[in-house]
Design a protein around this motif. Structure first.
Motif, short mmCIF file in Angstrom:
data_model
loop_
_atom_site.label_atom_id
_atom_site.label_comp_id
_atom_site.label_asym_id
_atom_site.label_seq_id
_atom_site.Cartn_x
_atom_site.Cartn_y
_atom_site.Cartn_z
N UNK A 107 -65.58 12.38 -27.15
CA UNK A 107 -66.09 12.39 -27.51
C UNK A 107 -66.28 11.04 -28.99
N UNK A 108 -67.27 11.19 -30.25
CA UNK A 108 -66.40 10.26 -30.62
C UNK A 108 -68.16 10.19 -31.90
N UNK A 109 -67.40 10.40 -33.06
CA UNK A 109 -68.75 9.96 -34.07
C UNK A 109 -70.17 9.28 -34.60
N UNK A 110 -71.19 10.18 -34.35
CA UNK A 110 -72.43 9.57 -34.02
C UNK A 110 -73.17 10.30 -35.53
N UNK A 111 -73.73 9.49 -35.28
CA UNK A 111 -75.55 10.08 -36.45
C UNK A 111 -76.50 9.02 -36.25
N UNK B 12 -73.55 2.90 -29.07
CA UNK B 12 -74.08 3.82 -29.86
C UNK B 12 -73.96 4.48 -30.99
N UNK B 13 -72.06 4.92 -30.78
CA UNK B 13 -71.60 5.98 -31.60
C UNK B 13 -71.15 4.99 -32.33
N UNK B 14 -69.98 5.62 -33.27
CA UNK B 14 -69.77 4.38 -34.75
C UNK B 14 -68.21 5.23 -34.23
N UNK B 15 -67.33 3.75 -33.65
CA UNK B 15 -65.67 3.69 -33.18
C UNK B 15 -65.19 3.73 -34.67
N UNK B 16 -65.99 2.88 -35.89
CA UNK B 16 -65.08 2.54 -37.42
C UNK B 16 -65.61 3.75 -38.32
N UNK B 17 -66.15 4.65 -37.77
CA UNK B 17 -65.93 6.05 -38.89
C UNK B 17 -64.91 7.15 -38.55
N UNK B 18 -63.94 7.59 -39.78
CA UNK B 18 -63.51 8.56 -39.76
C UNK B 18 -64.31 9.48 -40.21
N UNK B 19 -63.82 10.89 -40.09
CA UNK B 19 -64.12 11.77 -40.23
C UNK B 19 -64.70 12.33 -42.00
N UNK B 20 -64.15 11.94 -42.82
CA UNK B 20 -64.60 11.52 -44.75
C UNK B 20 -66.35 11.37 -44.48
N UNK B 21 -66.06 10.59 -43.75
CA UNK B 21 -67.43 9.77 -43.83
C UNK B 21 -68.55 10.37 -43.04
N UNK B 22 -68.24 10.24 -41.87
CA UNK B 22 -68.78 11.32 -41.23
C UNK B 22 -69.54 12.56 -41.55
N UNK B 23 -68.38 13.00 -42.38
CA UNK B 23 -69.16 14.43 -42.63
C UNK B 23 -69.97 13.75 -44.60
N UNK B 24 -69.96 12.31 -45.06
CA UNK B 24 -71.02 12.01 -45.90
C UNK B 24 -71.95 11.85 -45.61
N UNK C 173 -58.98 11.97 -29.33
CA UNK C 173 -60.25 10.36 -29.26
C UNK C 173 -60.50 10.48 -30.71
N UNK C 174 -60.59 11.32 -31.18
CA UNK C 174 -61.91 11.31 -32.69
C UNK C 174 -60.29 11.11 -33.21
N UNK C 175 -59.74 12.18 -33.60
CA UNK C 175 -58.04 12.00 -34.63
C UNK C 175 -58.05 11.00 -34.87
N UNK C 176 -56.85 10.57 -33.27
CA UNK C 176 -56.05 8.84 -33.65
C UNK C 176 -57.22 8.52 -34.40
N UNK D 289 -61.14 3.99 -32.46
CA UNK D 289 -61.75 2.52 -33.06
C UNK D 289 -61.76 1.62 -31.81
N UNK D 290 -60.74 1.67 -31.15
CA UNK D 290 -60.62 1.73 -28.61
C UNK D 290 -61.54 0.68 -28.70
N UNK D 291 -62.61 0.77 -29.11
CA UNK D 291 -63.91 -0.74 -28.58
C UNK D 291 -63.92 -1.57 -29.56
N UNK D 292 -63.24 -1.25 -30.48
CA UNK D 292 -63.19 -2.53 -31.73
C UNK D 292 -62.13 -3.10 -31.58
N UNK D 293 -60.94 -2.78 -31.24
CA UNK D 293 -59.93 -3.23 -31.07
C UNK D 293 -60.24 -4.16 -28.91
#
Length: 281
Positions: A151-155, A194-206, A256-259, A264-268
């Motif tokens: 899973x990954x952050x996505x909006x 298409x998903x957001x590997x850069x987003x932390x969960x607080x940013x997803x919430x916002x 995969x989302x929490x750590x 951010x694996x794709x960015x690395x």
């Protein structure tokens, strides 16, 4: 030392809105992550949607270009979209590696001959679930280290609905066929999600709070109060990921989302597998 050009996909109004809920722009979020992953990197920020934007460093002197998400829609066209398409095209034709998430993927696919539009299968809000590799993505370095499904952050409402000719679709899920892709144009290579590997969960919430009306209209929450309760839980989980196992269980959020290093694996991988090997002398 790496010189990375970080392009904010939002126009001025979008940047101001993002800043009001996240305390930093999308480009600033990316710059912080890039520096954490590559301490030798210098990030040069630009807002190419703006008519008066000027590159802080010549493309020829940059080791990579990173394009953030955006509230814009490629199909709407207009100068703010065209300027960003021109920048990504120029970078790729000059052989500069490019990474993009969400909006960045849609721009890259469009300039290479694909099509980005509203996803006919519906939006993804919060998390993209059960992403899996395609056969072509099985051994692709962009996805190195990912498990068989993640899973990954996505909006997003929009997505790449027609991949460009010659591109390589690397991953998808039941909501979207193009969750990760490689695009080659000129001498350059684009890797993106298409998903957001850069987003932390607080940013997803916002960002979910900003999209509350759309989330309810999509039938994902019964009302805005439920959406805000869900966003509160994401925010609280971000604040205490180890101590709030109850929230992780209730929200279905795994490592995969929490750590951060896994999220951010794709960015690395972009930095280590594509940018550094092509680094300019």
């Amino acid at each position: 030392m790496l010189h990375l050009l970080v392009a904010d996909g939002n126009d001025r109004a979008g940047r101001e809105t993002h800043l009001s809920v996240c305390d930093k722009t999308s480009a600033e979020t990316y710059a912080g992550i890039l520096h954490a992953l590559a301490p030798d990197a210098v990030c040069h920020l630009v807002a190419p949607a703006d008519a008066d934007a000027a590159l802080p460093r010549a493309l020829s002197d940059c080791d990579a270009l990173v394009l953030t998400g955006s509230t814009l829609h490629v199909e709407d066209g207009g100068p703010a979209v065209t300027r960003q398409c021109d920048l990504v095209r120029a970078a790729l034709e000059a052989g500069v590696p490019v990474f993009g998430s969400c909006w960045g993927v849609q721009v890259a696919a469009t300039i290479a001959g694909g099509r980005a539009a509203r996803n006919p299968r519906g939006p993804e809000y919060g998390l993209a679930r059960a992403i899996t590799r395609t056969q072509a993505g099985a051994d692709h370095p962009l996805l190195a280290g990912r498990p068989p499904a993640w899973d990954a952050p996505a909006i997003h409402d929009d997505a790449v609905v027609e991949p460009p000719p010659g591109s390589t679709v690397l991953a998808g899920n039941d909501r979207l066929d193009v969750q990760a892709i490689e695009i080659r144009l000129g001498d350059g290579v684009f890797w993106g999600t298409q998903y957001h590997p850069e987003l932390d969960l607080d940013e997803v919430a916002a960002m979910l709070r900003l999209s509350a009306e759309g989330v309810v209209q999509a039938g994902l929450c019964p009302d805005e109060a439920a959406l805000h309760a869900y966003a509160d839980a994401l925010r609280d989980l971000h604040g205490d990921p180890e101590g709030r196992a109850d929230l992780a269980w209730r929200l279905g959020v795994a490592a995969e989302v929490l750590a951060p290093e896994r999220r951010r694996r794709e960015i690395a991988n972009f930095l280590d597998r594509l940018v550094r090997p092509r680094r300019r002398p």
